[in-house]
Design an enzyme around this catalytic site. Structure first.
Site, PDB file in Angstrom:
ATOM      1  N   LYS A 177       0.883  -1.171   0.000  1.00  0.00           N
ATOM      2  CA  LYS A 177       0.000   0.000   0.000  1.00  0.00           C
ATOM      3  C   LYS A 177       0.917   1.216   0.000  1.00  0.00           C
ATOM      4  O   LYS A 177       1.482   1.596   1.023  1.00  0.00           O
ATOM      5  CB  LYS A 177      -0.922  -0.023   1.223  1.00  0.00           C
ATOM      6  CG  LYS A 177      -2.008   1.062   1.214  1.00  0.00           C
ATOM      7  CD  LYS A 177      -1.541   2.279   1.949  1.00  0.00           C
ATOM      8  CE  LYS A 177      -2.612   3.357   1.993  1.00  0.00           C
ATOM      9  NZ  LYS A 177      -2.071   4.681   2.373  1.00  0.00           N
ATOM     10  N   SER A 230       3.123   7.009  11.905  1.00  0.00           N
ATOM     11  CA  SER A 230       2.951   7.607  13.224  1.00  0.00           C
ATOM     12  C   SER A 230       2.778   6.534  14.293  1.00  0.00           C
ATOM     13  O   SER A 230       2.360   5.406  14.017  1.00  0.00           O
ATOM     14  CB  SER A 230       1.736   8.536  13.230  1.00  0.00           C
ATOM     15  OG  SER A 230       0.535   7.783  13.145  1.00  0.00           O
ATOM     16  N   CYS A 285      12.439   9.967  10.258  1.00  0.00           N
ATOM     17  CA  CYS A 285      12.411   9.524  11.650  1.00  0.00           C
ATOM     18  C   CYS A 285      13.800   9.426  12.253  1.00  0.00           C
ATOM     19  O   CYS A 285      13.940   9.208  13.451  1.00  0.00           O
ATOM     20  CB  CYS A 285      11.676   8.192  11.777  1.00  0.00           C
ATOM     21  SG  CYS A 285      12.475   6.838  10.899  1.00  0.00           S
ATOM     22  N   GLU A 386       7.085  14.800  17.957  1.00  0.00           N
ATOM     23  CA  GLU A 386       7.662  14.795  16.620  1.00  0.00           C
ATOM     24  C   GLU A 386       7.012  15.873  15.760  1.00  0.00           C
ATOM     25  O   GLU A 386       5.810  15.835  15.498  1.00  0.00           O
ATOM     26  CB  GLU A 386       7.485  13.429  15.956  1.00  0.00           C
ATOM     27  CG  GLU A 386       8.209  13.319  14.629  1.00  0.00           C
ATOM     28  CD  GLU A 386       8.115  11.933  14.014  1.00  0.00           C
ATOM     29  OE1 GLU A 386       9.156  11.288  13.854  1.00  0.00           O
ATOM     30  OE2 GLU A 386       6.994  11.505  13.717  1.00  0.00           O
TER      31      GLU A 386
END
Length: 503
Positions: A177, A230, A285, A386
């Site tokens: 995906k 996330s 990240c 973040e």
């Protein structure tokens, strides 16, 4: 390329016409223009991708590992041949500066090269005479259909580096995906897999909403899921897929910190911090969005960072002298700017303000300039959550112990860094930091793909990381075979002990 190109999912070895009536815009972040539309694939289309992968699995799993490796070598060469086009795709749909976009593709190639070693990576173990007359061999075998749910920030490296190559190298088939805002690169890679000779159905790529993606977490024909995104969604992916009996890797948010000690070479440390904090517009990240610095050298470090920021060019991704490109979407620009507003409201000192940054000739692009907050205190959310943008926070500390305590208080632990010339403090840091990927005078401590991408705490949910031997174990299951052969005396036995040679 048609400015309004309609993309198509890649299922069963070909691009298909989606039956959806909903398409999602893909923007060029440098200009703000819509460059393509991608379908929100229907439930039936996602299920057909799983069915295609399932149908391809028996033949693919029985393809010898060295034959699979030969196809991966061909794929690796095709990546090199198409490097310019793939780099431009990443730059256009994501907004990475040219060198960063090229690195995104190179990292996908790196993991493809690692996967080329699958004949040895999948080797098992054996021991003769585990008990008298008994031998045991461990094999690693493929498992079936795996699924990947990719984020938008690395259109090549994550879906076509971390996810797909090792999964299929191990003999599994794959349903990806792709991120709805940056799917073009993944769809191009699917074409390269086809061109390299991979059988139809081994690699499938769809774009869809979270509703349809949920199918990948619950479908009985999917045996494992890799997710990057996330923490809130990662927790859901992990709990849902695991509850349905699937293996899960969920790589999630981060708030990586660096500790700068007073003995560090400040100019060189600042250069490393600039690269790791503002590279890829901070949208990674393993960015370095927080610096914890000893008070004695804090003013000097901040001044050097401001000087370096003002030297960098902010501009469109595909101009090769651009240092800082745009963020990926208008929505994300608003998200990051809201965080800057919040940092100001919390009382952090705004040293450089990147809001309302305009690039001449590209006024509709999604630009945010370099942003630096100083005197970020405990409890300020700008220094704890973040932000995922070109925003750097400076926290001041008294000494090593104080700095390490500040760093380890954060709930995320993807990576951590120390800048120092002290072997003693470097060793103490490596032992005691919570970060899973640690740098000593290395701003981005991501290991090359032969080692695991080993985030800790709320940055990762699962047991086996992506990259390296961890990933090989994730995409395979072990089977042990114990054998013995009867001699003439053994053939005459009429009774066998309860444990039959196992003790």
């Amino acid at each position: 390329m048609n400015s309004q190109e309609l993309l198509r999912p890649f299922i069963g070895g070909r691009y298909i016409e989606s039956k959806t009536d909903m398409y999602m815009n893909i923007y060029n972040p440098s200009t703000g223009e819509v460059i393509a539309k991608t379908p929100c694939s229907t439930k039936e289309e996602v299920e057909s991708a799983i069915a295609a992968a399932k149908a391809a699995y028996p033949g693919w799993r029985n393809t010898p590992a060295h034959k699979r490796a030969q196809l991966l070598f061909k794929l690796r060469n095709l990546i090199e041949e198409n490097m310019e086009e793939l780099t431009m795709m990443v730059a256009r749909e994501n907004g990475k500066a040219w060198e960063e976009a090229a690195g995104d593709v190179i990292k996908a190639k790196e993991m493809t090269e690692f996967a080329c070693g699958i004949p040895t990576l999948m080797m098992g173990e054996s021991l003769m005479e585990v008990s008298q007359g008994f031998d045991t061999t461990l094999y690693r075998e493929s498992m079936g259909v795996f699924a990947g749910i990719a984020p938008w920030n690395f259109p090549a490296m994550i879906p076509m580096g971390w996810m797909t190559p090792l999964a299929v190298a191990c003999g599994n088939t794959y349903v990806l995906k792709a991120a709805s805002s940056t799917p073009m690169t993944s769809l191009k890679f699917a074409e390269l897999y086809k061109k390299a000779g991979f059988p139809d159905g081994v690699v499938n790529v769809v774009t869809c909403s979270r509703n349809e993606a949920e199918i990948l977490l619950t479908h009985p024909d999917v045996c494992g899921v890799t997710f990057v995104g996330s923490t809130s969604v990662g927790k859901h992916v992990y709990s849902t897929a695991a509850a349905h009996g699937k293996r899960v890797q969920a790589l999630c948010e981060a708030k990586n910190h660096a500790l700068v000690l007073k003995d560090a070479p400040i100019a060189r440390a600042a250069a490393g911090i600039m690269n790791s904090s503002f590279g890829c517009a901070g949208e990674r990240c393993m960015a370095l969005p927080v610096i914890v610095v000893e008070e004695e050298v804090a003013d000097k470090l901040v001044a050097e960072l401001v000087r370096l920021c003002r030297q960098q060019k902010v501009g469109p991704a595909y101009e090769k002298d651009t240092n800082l490109g745009p963020v990926a979407t208008a929505e994300h620009k608003k998200f990051v700017c809201n965080w800057i507003d919040k940092g100001v409201a919390e009382g952090a000192k705004l040293v450089l303000d990147g809001r309302n940054y305009v690039v001449e000739g590209y006024e509709n692009g999604f630009y945010i300039g370099h942003t630096i907050f100083d005197h970020v205190k405990p409890g300020m959310s700008i220094g704890e959550s973040e932000v995922f943008g070109p925003v750097l926070c400076i926290k001041r500390c008294k000494n090593f112990e104080d700095g390490l305590s500040i760093m380890n208080a954060n709930p995320f632990a993807n990576g951590s860094v120390i800048f120092t010339q002290s072997g003693h403090y470097a060793r103490e840091f490596v032992k005691r930091t919570d970060g899973g990927m640690v740098g000593v005078n290395v701003g981005i401590p991501v290991p090359v793909g032969v080692f695991p991408f080993s985030g800790h705490k709320l940055s990762f949910f699962g047991d086996l990381h992506c990259h390296g031997k961890d990933a090989v174990r994730f995409f395979t299951e072990s089977k042990t075979v114990t054998t013995r052969w009867f001699d003439d005396e053994e053939k005459k036995k009429e009774q066998v002990g309860t444990w039959d040679g196992t003790i």
